[in-house]
Design a protein around this motif. Structure first.
Motif, PDB file in Angstrom:
ATOM      1  N   GLN A 235      82.608 -95.906  27.151  1.00  0.00           N
ATOM      2  CA  GLN A 235      83.951 -96.801  26.611  1.00  0.00           C
ATOM      3  C   GLN A 235      83.631 -96.552  25.167  1.00  0.00           C
ATOM      4  N   ILE A 236      85.022 -96.397  24.531  1.00  0.00           N
ATOM      5  CA  ILE A 236      85.040 -96.481  23.099  1.00  0.00           C
ATOM      6  C   ILE A 236      85.059 -97.940  22.383  1.00  0.00           C
ATOM      7  N   LEU A 237      84.129 -97.883  21.598  1.00  0.00           N
ATOM      8  CA  LEU A 237      83.941 -99.391  21.288  1.00  0.00           C
ATOM      9  C   LEU A 237      84.596 -99.464  19.657  1.00  0.00           C
ATOM     10  N   ARG A 238      84.284 -98.363  18.828  1.00  0.00           N
ATOM     11  CA  ARG A 238      84.859 -98.290  17.828  1.00  0.00           C
ATOM     12  C   ARG A 238      85.122 -96.946  17.297  1.00  0.00           C
ATOM     13  N   PHE A 239      86.377 -96.705  16.552  1.00  0.00           N
ATOM     14  CA  PHE A 239      86.676 -95.629  16.068  1.00  0.00           C
ATOM     15  C   PHE A 239      87.142 -95.707  14.563  1.00  0.00           C
ATOM     16  N   ASP A 240      86.752 -94.757  13.577  1.00  0.00           N
ATOM     17  CA  ASP A 240      86.886 -95.028  12.022  1.00  0.00           C
ATOM     18  C   ASP A 240      87.337 -93.913  11.596  1.00  0.00           C
ATOM     19  N   GLU A 241      88.098 -93.717  10.516  1.00  0.00           N
ATOM     20  CA  GLU A 241      88.304 -92.474   9.637  1.00  0.00           C
ATOM     21  C   GLU A 241      88.145 -92.794   8.345  1.00  0.00           C
ATOM     22  N   ASP A 242      87.576 -91.684   7.417  1.00  0.00           N
ATOM     23  CA  ASP A 242      87.272 -91.735   6.032  1.00  0.00           C
ATOM     24  C   ASP A 242      87.832 -90.759   5.151  1.00  0.00           C
ATOM     25  N   ASN A 243      88.000 -90.980   4.083  1.00  0.00           N
ATOM     26  CA  ASN A 243      88.448 -89.820   3.110  1.00  0.00           C
ATOM     27  C   ASN A 243      87.388 -89.176   2.202  1.00  0.00           C
ATOM     28  N   THR A 244      86.186 -89.351   2.549  1.00  0.00           N
ATOM     29  CA  THR A 244      85.036 -88.556   1.853  1.00  0.00           C
ATOM     30  C   THR A 244      84.186 -87.712   2.971  1.00  0.00           C
ATOM     31  N   ILE A 245      83.715 -86.808   2.658  1.00  0.00           N
ATOM     32  CA  ILE A 245      82.758 -86.015   3.442  1.00  0.00           C
ATOM     33  C   ILE A 245      81.457 -85.507   2.988  1.00  0.00           C
ATOM     34  N   PRO A 246      80.484 -85.152   3.677  1.00  0.00           N
ATOM     35  CA  PRO A 246      79.235 -85.042   3.139  1.00  0.00           C
ATOM     36  C   PRO A 246      78.767 -83.682   2.391  1.00  0.00           C
ATOM     37  N   TRP A 247      79.890 -82.664   2.433  1.00  0.00           N
ATOM     38  CA  TRP A 247      79.512 -81.636   2.173  1.00  0.00           C
ATOM     39  C   TRP A 247      80.863 -81.220   1.367  1.00  0.00           C
ATOM     40  N   LYS A 248      80.907 -80.068   0.594  1.00  0.00           N
ATOM     41  CA  LYS A 248      81.999 -79.781  -0.213  1.00  0.00           C
ATOM     42  C   LYS A 248      83.005 -78.617   0.676  1.00  0.00           C
ATOM     43  N   GLU A 255      82.973 -84.643  -6.510  1.00  0.00           N
ATOM     44  CA  GLU A 255      81.657 -85.139  -5.938  1.00  0.00           C
ATOM     45  C   GLU A 255      81.845 -86.847  -6.320  1.00  0.00           C
ATOM     46  N   VAL A 256      81.568 -87.474  -5.237  1.00  0.00           N
ATOM     47  CA  VAL A 256      81.876 -89.089  -5.194  1.00  0.00           C
ATOM     48  C   VAL A 256      80.830 -89.814  -4.749  1.00  0.00           C
ATOM     49  N   PRO A 257      80.493 -90.781  -4.728  1.00  0.00           N
ATOM     50  CA  PRO A 257      79.463 -91.698  -3.874  1.00  0.00           C
ATOM     51  C   PRO A 257      79.688 -91.250  -2.342  1.00  0.00           C
ATOM     52  N   GLY A 258      78.354 -90.892  -1.649  1.00  0.00           N
ATOM     53  CA  GLY A 258      78.411 -90.597  -0.343  1.00  0.00           C
ATOM     54  C   GLY A 258      78.878 -89.282  -0.009  1.00  0.00           C
ATOM     55  N   GLY A 259      79.274 -88.383  -1.046  1.00  0.00           N
ATOM     56  CA  GLY A 259      79.831 -86.860  -0.564  1.00  0.00           C
ATOM     57  C   GLY A 259      80.790 -86.443  -1.505  1.00  0.00           C
ATOM     58  N   TYR A 260      81.748 -85.879  -0.979  1.00  0.00           N
ATOM     59  CA  TYR A 260      82.875 -85.176  -1.681  1.00  0.00           C
ATOM     60  C   TYR A 260      84.293 -85.776  -1.190  1.00  0.00           C
ATOM     61  N   ALA A 261      85.222 -85.704  -1.981  1.00  0.00           N
ATOM     62  CA  ALA A 261      86.470 -86.154  -1.830  1.00  0.00           C
ATOM     63  C   ALA A 261      87.808 -85.329  -2.364  1.00  0.00           C
ATOM     64  N   TRP A 262      88.843 -85.340  -1.824  1.00  0.00           N
ATOM     65  CA  TRP A 262      90.063 -84.744  -2.724  1.00  0.00           C
ATOM     66  C   TRP A 262      90.207 -85.335  -3.985  1.00  0.00           C
ATOM     67  N   PRO A 263      91.011 -84.534  -5.070  1.00  0.00           N
ATOM     68  CA  PRO A 263      91.179 -85.231  -5.909  1.00  0.00           C
ATOM     69  C   PRO A 263      92.167 -86.755  -5.716  1.00  0.00           C
ATOM     70  N   VAL A 264      92.134 -87.641  -6.646  1.00  0.00           N
ATOM     71  CA  VAL A 264      92.716 -88.831  -6.396  1.00  0.00           C
ATOM     72  C   VAL A 264      94.026 -89.002  -5.903  1.00  0.00           C
ATOM     73  N   PRO A 265      94.929 -88.210  -6.497  1.00  0.00           N
ATOM     74  CA  PRO A 265      96.311 -88.169  -5.882  1.00  0.00           C
ATOM     75  C   PRO A 265      96.491 -87.675  -4.484  1.00  0.00           C
ATOM     76  N   GLU A 266      95.541 -87.167  -3.909  1.00  0.00           N
ATOM     77  CA  GLU A 266      95.589 -86.224  -2.807  1.00  0.00           C
ATOM     78  C   GLU A 266      94.730 -87.284  -1.718  1.00  0.00           C
ATOM     79  N   ARG A 267      93.886 -88.116  -2.379  1.00  0.00           N
ATOM     80  CA  ARG A 267      92.584 -88.629  -1.521  1.00  0.00           C
ATOM     81  C   ARG A 267      93.450 -89.408  -0.312  1.00  0.00           C
ATOM     82  N   ASP A 268      94.306 -90.051  -0.259  1.00  0.00           N
ATOM     83  CA  ASP A 268      94.749 -90.814   0.807  1.00  0.00           C
ATOM     84  C   ASP A 268      95.594 -90.176   1.667  1.00  0.00           C
TER      85      ASP A 268
END
Length: 283
Positions: A235-248, A255-268
């Motif tokens: 049974q699925i209890l929770r599903f989430d998505e995030d805009n960071t990832i632990p590797w490049k 590099e951002v807190p918790g890993g890596y992310a796209w440049p700000v204009p593309e981050r979301d």
């Protein structure tokens, strides 16, 4: 990288992937923050993130006292962080060198752990007992061609009422060209049973080259991931998505807190990881 996915026998692909992961072990022993584990209070950033996501679903909000099976555990840094958090841990991986490294690290840290060498798609037959939590994170199921078989292993390892947790790279991210100047689709989002072939001497962290550079990975859309778990009795209890990832994932990532992310204009504009918490509903 092959431009078009190819048909490949699983045993051949598995052997090639295992050779590649065997080569990664000495490189990752140097690149991972293994020395940080000498601090008796240190937990890896991955485990800290995952425990925070799991906390609402755990008895007492902690893994302390729980039987935990970590699938695709590699050299065990996250497995042993779970042990340090109080769990009784079993780490599962198909690489003998990785498990030897994990065992040495456990001995150095003075922590108890069980290590099982097996293909994750055969885990239920290879691992004794049942678990309160089956855990996998991160960079895992793209290495597997058959998610129904994978989910059956997960369900089979769990006690009734036990939890499954996965955080992994998002299939939408994996469809992007990591070397393009912008967010540009290149690889399949939907899987068709064919494998993408990579020839890459580098690894995702640290310096050095692997001798066995060819690997095989499979695309799995979110619908296949979720439905495989549901079909296996979870049974699925929770599903989430995030805009960071632990590797490049891409050279353009920052590099951002918790890993890596796209440049700000593309981050979301595109998710980088997803997280699923699920419960086994019955035997």
């Amino acid at each position: 990288m092959s431009e078009s996915p190819i048909a490949v026998e699983w045993e051949s692909a598995r052997a090639s992937n295992r050779d590649n992961w065997e080569d990664r072990v000495p490189l990752h022993e140097k690149a991972y923050a293994v020395s940080d584990l000498d601090d008796p209070d240190y937990l890896t950033e991955i485990v800290l993130t995952d425990l925070a996501a799991l906390q609402p679903f755990l008895p007492g909000g902690t893994v302390a006292g729980l039987d935990v099976c970590h699938l695709q555990c590699h050299i065990g840094t996250d497995t042993l962080s779970l042990a340090r958090a109080g769990a009784q841990v079993t780490g599962v991986d198909f690489s003998p060198a990785a498990l030897e490294s994990a065992a040495r690290l456990a001995q150095h840290m003075g922590l108890e752990a069980t290590w099982i060498e097996t293909d994750v798609l055969e885990a239920r037959a290879a691992v004794e007992g049942h678990f309160d939590l089956v855990y996998t994170s991160i960079g895992t199921i793209t290495w597997l061609p058959d998610l129904d078989r994978w989910a059956t292993q997960v369900s089979g390892l769990l006690r009734a009422g036990g939890l499954f947790y996965i955080r992994d790279g998002h299939p939408a991210l994996y469809a992007l060209d990591e070397h393009a100047d912008g967010l540009q689709l290149r690889y399949p989002y939907f899987g068709n049973g064919r494998a993408q072939v990579w020839d890459d001497e580098s690894t995702y962290v640290g310096d050095g080259k692997v001798a066995h550079s060819r690997t095989y990975q499979w695309a799995h859309p979110l619908s296949d991931i979720l439905n495989s778990l549901i079909r296996a009795g979870l049974q699925i209890l929770r599903f989430d998505e995030d805009n960071t990832i632990p590797w490049k994932f891409s050279p353009r990532m920052l590099e951002v807190p918790g890993g890596y992310a796209w440049p700000v204009p593309e981050r979301d504009l595109v998710p980088c990881t997803y997280t699923i918490v699920a419960r086994k509903t019955a035997e």
